[in-house]
Design a protein around this motif. Structure first.
Motif, PDB file in Angstrom:
ATOM      1  N   GLY A 131     -24.408   9.950 -20.305  1.00 32.23           N
ATOM      2  CA  GLY A 131     -25.674  10.590 -20.653  1.00 32.23           C
ATOM      3  C   GLY A 131     -26.193  10.134 -22.001  1.00 32.23           C
ATOM      4  O   GLY A 131     -27.401   9.934 -22.195  1.00 32.23           O
ATOM      5  N   PHE A 132     -25.279   9.957 -22.944  1.00 29.85           N
ATOM      6  CA  PHE A 132     -25.654   9.502 -24.276  1.00 29.85           C
ATOM      7  C   PHE A 132     -26.207   8.072 -24.210  1.00 29.85           C
ATOM      8  O   PHE A 132     -27.215   7.742 -24.847  1.00 29.85           O
ATOM      9  CB  PHE A 132     -24.443   9.571 -25.199  1.00 29.85           C
ATOM     10  N   GLN A 133     -25.575   7.251 -23.417  1.00 26.56           N
ATOM     11  CA  GLN A 133     -26.032   5.873 -23.260  1.00 26.56           C
ATOM     12  C   GLN A 133     -27.428   5.836 -22.641  1.00 26.56           C
ATOM     13  O   GLN A 133     -28.296   5.062 -23.077  1.00 26.56           O
ATOM     14  CB  GLN A 133     -25.041   5.106 -22.375  1.00 26.56           C
ATOM     15  N   ASP A 134     -27.648   6.654 -21.636  1.00 27.52           N
ATOM     16  CA  ASP A 134     -28.976   6.720 -21.012  1.00 27.52           C
ATOM     17  C   ASP A 134     -30.037   7.119 -22.037  1.00 27.52           C
ATOM     18  O   ASP A 134     -31.147   6.573 -22.046  1.00 27.52           O
ATOM     19  CB  ASP A 134     -28.979   7.722 -19.861  1.00 27.52           C
ATOM     20  N   LEU A 135     -29.696   8.072 -22.915  1.00 25.34           N
ATOM     21  CA  LEU A 135     -30.625   8.512 -23.951  1.00 25.34           C
ATOM     22  C   LEU A 135     -30.956   7.359 -24.901  1.00 25.34           C
ATOM     23  O   LEU A 135     -32.129   7.142 -25.251  1.00 25.34           O
ATOM     24  CB  LEU A 135     -30.016   9.679 -24.727  1.00 25.34           C
ATOM     25  N   LEU A 136     -29.948   6.631 -25.316  1.00 24.05           N
ATOM     26  CA  LEU A 136     -30.155   5.518 -26.235  1.00 24.05           C
ATOM     27  C   LEU A 136     -31.065   4.458 -25.628  1.00 24.05           C
ATOM     28  O   LEU A 136     -31.977   3.945 -26.289  1.00 24.05           O
ATOM     29  CB  LEU A 136     -28.810   4.887 -26.613  1.00 24.05           C
ATOM     30  N   LEU A 137     -30.819   4.125 -24.378  1.00 25.03           N
ATOM     31  CA  LEU A 137     -31.583   3.068 -23.735  1.00 25.03           C
ATOM     32  C   LEU A 137     -33.008   3.493 -23.410  1.00 25.03           C
ATOM     33  O   LEU A 137     -33.928   2.676 -23.391  1.00 25.03           O
ATOM     34  CB  LEU A 137     -30.867   2.613 -22.461  1.00 25.03           C
ATOM     35  N   ASP A 193     -31.534   2.616 -34.897  1.00 26.75           N
ATOM     36  CA  ASP A 193     -30.340   1.825 -35.243  1.00 26.75           C
ATOM     37  C   ASP A 193     -29.357   1.756 -34.076  1.00 26.75           C
ATOM     38  O   ASP A 193     -28.153   1.898 -34.258  1.00 26.75           O
ATOM     39  CB  ASP A 193     -29.666   2.396 -36.490  1.00 26.75           C
ATOM     40  N   ILE A 194     -29.871   1.507 -32.891  1.00 30.67           N
ATOM     41  CA  ILE A 194     -29.036   1.484 -31.693  1.00 30.67           C
ATOM     42  C   ILE A 194     -27.934   0.426 -31.785  1.00 30.67           C
ATOM     43  O   ILE A 194     -26.874   0.548 -31.175  1.00 30.67           O
ATOM     44  CB  ILE A 194     -29.918   1.259 -30.442  1.00 30.67           C
ATOM     45  N   HIS A 195     -28.148  -0.602 -32.582  1.00 35.70           N
ATOM     46  CA  HIS A 195     -27.150  -1.656 -32.728  1.00 35.70           C
ATOM     47  C   HIS A 195     -26.003  -1.258 -33.661  1.00 35.70           C
ATOM     48  O   HIS A 195     -25.054  -2.038 -33.828  1.00 35.70           O
ATOM     49  CB  HIS A 195     -27.820  -2.938 -33.225  1.00 35.70           C
ATOM     50  N   ASP A 196     -26.103  -0.094 -34.265  1.00 36.58           N
ATOM     51  CA  ASP A 196     -25.012   0.411 -35.111  1.00 36.58           C
ATOM     52  C   ASP A 196     -24.297   1.600 -34.478  1.00 36.58           C
ATOM     53  O   ASP A 196     -23.440   2.213 -35.109  1.00 36.58           O
ATOM     54  CB  ASP A 196     -25.548   0.828 -36.487  1.00 36.58           C
ATOM     55  N   ILE A 197     -24.657   1.936 -33.244  1.00 36.14           N
ATOM     56  CA  ILE A 197     -24.046   3.079 -32.564  1.00 36.14           C
ATOM     57  C   ILE A 197     -22.910   2.551 -31.694  1.00 36.14           C
ATOM     58  O   ILE A 197     -23.140   1.943 -30.637  1.00 36.14           O
ATOM     59  CB  ILE A 197     -25.090   3.840 -31.730  1.00 36.14           C
ATOM     60  N   LEU A 207     -28.568   7.252 -35.934  1.00 37.96           N
ATOM     61  CA  LEU A 207     -27.277   7.826 -35.533  1.00 37.96           C
ATOM     62  C   LEU A 207     -26.114   6.859 -35.745  1.00 37.96           C
ATOM     63  O   LEU A 207     -24.991   7.145 -35.333  1.00 37.96           O
ATOM     64  CB  LEU A 207     -27.335   8.238 -34.060  1.00 37.96           C
ATOM     65  N   GLY A 208     -26.341   5.730 -36.354  1.00 34.45           N
ATOM     66  CA  GLY A 208     -25.322   4.708 -36.480  1.00 34.45           C
ATOM     67  C   GLY A 208     -24.180   5.078 -37.414  1.00 34.45           C
ATOM     68  O   GLY A 208     -24.248   6.036 -38.191  1.00 34.45           O
ATOM     69  N   ASN A 209     -23.091   4.321 -37.298  1.00 39.42           N
ATOM     70  CA  ASN A 209     -21.915   4.465 -38.171  1.00 39.42           C
ATOM     71  C   ASN A 209     -21.265   5.843 -38.080  1.00 39.42           C
ATOM     72  O   ASN A 209     -20.778   6.379 -39.089  1.00 39.42           O
ATOM     73  CB  ASN A 209     -22.278   4.148 -39.625  1.00 39.42           C
ATOM     74  N   LEU A 213     -20.484  -1.677 -28.867  1.00 39.83           N
ATOM     75  CA  LEU A 213     -21.788  -1.030 -28.816  1.00 39.83           C
ATOM     76  C   LEU A 213     -21.883  -0.171 -27.557  1.00 39.83           C
ATOM     77  O   LEU A 213     -21.637  -0.655 -26.447  1.00 39.83           O
ATOM     78  CB  LEU A 213     -22.898  -2.071 -28.801  1.00 39.83           C
ATOM     79  N   ILE A 214     -22.267   1.076 -27.738  1.00 40.29           N
ATOM     80  CA  ILE A 214     -22.349   1.986 -26.598  1.00 40.29           C
ATOM     81  C   ILE A 214     -23.411   1.534 -25.612  1.00 40.29           C
ATOM     82  O   ILE A 214     -23.260   1.679 -24.393  1.00 40.29           O
ATOM     83  CB  ILE A 214     -22.600   3.428 -27.077  1.00 40.29           C
ATOM     84  N   LYS A 215     -24.484   0.965 -26.102  1.00 40.75           N
ATOM     85  CA  LYS A 215     -25.562   0.543 -25.197  1.00 40.75           C
ATOM     86  C   LYS A 215     -25.119  -0.562 -24.236  1.00 40.75           C
ATOM     87  O   LYS A 215     -25.708  -0.747 -23.173  1.00 40.75           O
ATOM     88  CB  LYS A 215     -26.762   0.072 -26.019  1.00 40.75           C
ATOM     89  N   ASP A 216     -24.071  -1.306 -24.610  1.00 39.18           N
ATOM     90  CA  ASP A 216     -23.641  -2.440 -23.792  1.00 39.18           C
ATOM     91  C   ASP A 216     -22.482  -2.117 -22.847  1.00 39.18           C
ATOM     92  O   ASP A 216     -22.074  -2.958 -22.052  1.00 39.18           O
ATOM     93  CB  ASP A 216     -23.219  -3.605 -24.702  1.00 39.18           C
ATOM     94  N   LEU A 217     -21.924  -0.912 -22.935  1.00 42.13           N
ATOM     95  CA  LEU A 217     -20.764  -0.567 -22.103  1.00 42.13           C
ATOM     96  C   LEU A 217     -21.155  -0.421 -20.634  1.00 42.13           C
ATOM     97  O   LEU A 217     -22.221   0.114 -20.303  1.00 42.13           O
ATOM     98  CB  LEU A 217     -20.136   0.741 -22.587  1.00 42.13           C
ATOM     99  N   THR A 218     -20.275  -0.880 -19.740  1.00 43.57           N
ATOM    100  CA  THR A 218     -20.459  -0.635 -18.307  1.00 43.57           C
ATOM    101  C   THR A 218     -19.792   0.690 -17.956  1.00 43.57           C
ATOM    102  O   THR A 218     -18.944   1.198 -18.695  1.00 43.57           O
ATOM    103  CB  THR A 218     -19.823  -1.754 -17.475  1.00 43.57           C
TER     104      THR A 218
END
Length: 483
Positions: A390-396, A404-408, A376-378, A423-428
């Motif tokens: 919700g999207f972040q929870d799905l990724l994690l 390619d979670i590092h490109d999302i 899903l990146g780029n 990076l969405i995975k790192d957002l608070t």
């Protein structure tokens, strides 16, 4: 009379000596044989005359008849070269054959048999003057044939090439009117469209002359699969691929391996086909793709609508779908579809996706066991309080599948630059839900503060009233009002 007998014997010995001289291959100044089929000379001591016309030899040979002699000696017996009708060679450690020299040595040869050993090469075609009617080359290391090796023969009715190392043959080389039987089993055949001649079954075709078709099997990548059925699949794929702008490849075939059961029909096998339609300028998904397509590449086109995945049955068996670098803005149409519940690889890198139905994708990943990889990146993902948590929870939760979670990342053009490119995975959650210049505290946090303050005031009032009662004996005002 006695002198005549002595002279006759002397003459015979002279003939024997002359023939032995001619039998040995001559050498040039460099020591190379003038008739090179193998480094050693023709060793007559390894040959046995089975009958008056059948010569059986064991070992390595160099047949070099220079026509200076009409006889050769075997066990002190003079044998005419032209009397040999059948020649058998077996167990050579390294043999390179020149059919012209064999026919030159044995001009009336009818049957040639080469068994076992390491026949590694036939360097020329059989000459037109050959009278051979049967050729058998079995259990050797022979892996190639000259394109015209048998082309000029006019008499052979049987050619047996079983159990060698042949991967392909030129059917034109077997275009012989007299040929009635051809045996090819036991070779590692390379199954591709070059073998399509085997499908042309009619009265005069070479395919009709093959007597062991059901025993022919493919080598890698279709190891052990029946040749006829695999070639039939390849030919069908080739014809169907012509109806598209794509490249097609048969990548795998599932079915019995070396089974004793006769399998000559493609319907008895399961085929897996890869179709590449990348960078073809397509503005929509193709209406037609070849049968058995399981992997489809549509990268680098201008596709924006995925409706055909749901409505067109040709996509039902597609398990790996690559739609990178297109114009797709939504995959909502796939929600609840058969395809979404059965895909294995789904790649959407480099499109225009800002969001997606997270719940639908999560249901598939929770309930299904098919999904292996999602990309899903780029994409210009929205980072707001409504979609992103919700999207972040799905990724994690599914990092093993979302490769390619590092490109999302958040869209570079929104959020006034606060989260763009992050990076969405790192957002608070604070970063996701609090906008610039917005009051720092969330309304829920404010409510919690009010409730906590109220509780503290109540506890403080209770302590004050208790202290006052102990000191003065005056009850709190609220107690005096209770009936």
């Amino acid at each position: 009379m006695a002198n005549f007998g002595i002279e006759n014997k002397i003459l015979q010995y002279l003939i024997i000596i002359l023939n032995l001289k001619y039998l040995s291959a001559t050498h040039d100044s460099n020591g190379n044989s003038s008739c090179v089929l193998y480094e050693q000379k023709f060793q007559l001591k390894n040959c046995v005359l089975i009958n008056h016309s059948h010569l059986e030899c064991n070992g390595n040979y160099n047949f070099c008849n220079d026509n200076k002699s009409e006889f050769f000696m075997l066990n002190t017996i003079l044998i005419p070269y032209d009397s040999i009708l059948k020649l058998s060679i077996s167990d050579s450690s390294k043999l390179i054959v020149d059919p012209r020299n064999i026919i030159k040595t044995f001009p009336n040869l009818r049957v040639l048999t080469i068994l076992r050993g390491k026949l590694i090469k036939i360097i020329t075609s059989f000459p037109a003057e050959a009278k051979i009617s049967e050729i058998r080359i079995d259990r050797t290391k022979l892996d190639t044939l000259p394109d015209d090796v048998f082309k000029y023969l006019s008499l052979p009715h049987a050619i047996d090439l079983r159990n060698n190392a042949l991967a392909k043959i030129n059917p034109e080389s077997f275009n012989i009117t007299s040929l009635t039987s051809l045996y090819l089993a036991g070779n590692p055949w390379k199954c591709n469209y070059n073998m399509s001649w085997i499908l042309k079954i009619n009265n005069n075709s070479l395919a009709m002359k093959i007597k062991d078709t059901e025993k022919l099997h493919c080598t890698s990548p279709y190891e052990g699969r029946p040749l006829f059925a695999v070639v039939e699949i390849i030919e069908t794929l080739r014809n169907e691929c012509k109806q598209t702008v794509c490249d097609c490849e048969l990548i795998h075939v599932v079915g019995p391996r070396n089974s004793h059961q006769q399998i000559n029909n493609k319907r008895q096998l399961m085929a897996f086909v890869a179709v590449n339609c990348s960078y073809r300028g397509l503005e929509e998904m193709p209406d037609f793709i070849p049968t058995n397509t399981t992997r489809l590449y549509l990268t680098g086109n201008k596709i924006f609508d995925l409706t055909k995945i749901v409505t067109n049955p040709v996509y039902r068996e597609v398990r790996d779908l690559y739609l990178d670098d297109n114009l797709i803005e939504s995959i909502t149409i796939l929600d609840g579809s058969y395809w979404l519940e059965h895909f294995r690889v789904f790649s959407l890198r480099g499109n225009k996706l800002a969001d997606l139905p997270t719940y639908a994708l999560e249901n598939v990943l929770v309930q299904g066991e098919n999904a292996v990889s999602i990309y899903l990146g780029n994409n210009p993902w929205t980072c707001d309080c409504l979609f992103t948590p919700g999207f972040q929870d799905l990724l994690l939760q599914y990092t093993n599948i979302i490769k390619d979670i590092h490109d999302i990342k958040c869209n570079l053009l929104i959020n006034n630059g606060e989260n763009s490119g992050k990076l969405i995975k790192d957002l608070t959650r604070t970063e996701i839900c609090v906008m610039p210049n917005e009051f720092f505290l969330h309304p829920i946090d404010i409510l919690n503060i009010i409730l906590a303050t109220t509780i503290l005031l109540i506890i403080g009032k209770f302590i004050y009233d208790y202290w006052l009662f102990k000191r003065t004996g005056i009850l709190p005002w609220i107690v005096t009002k209770i009936p």
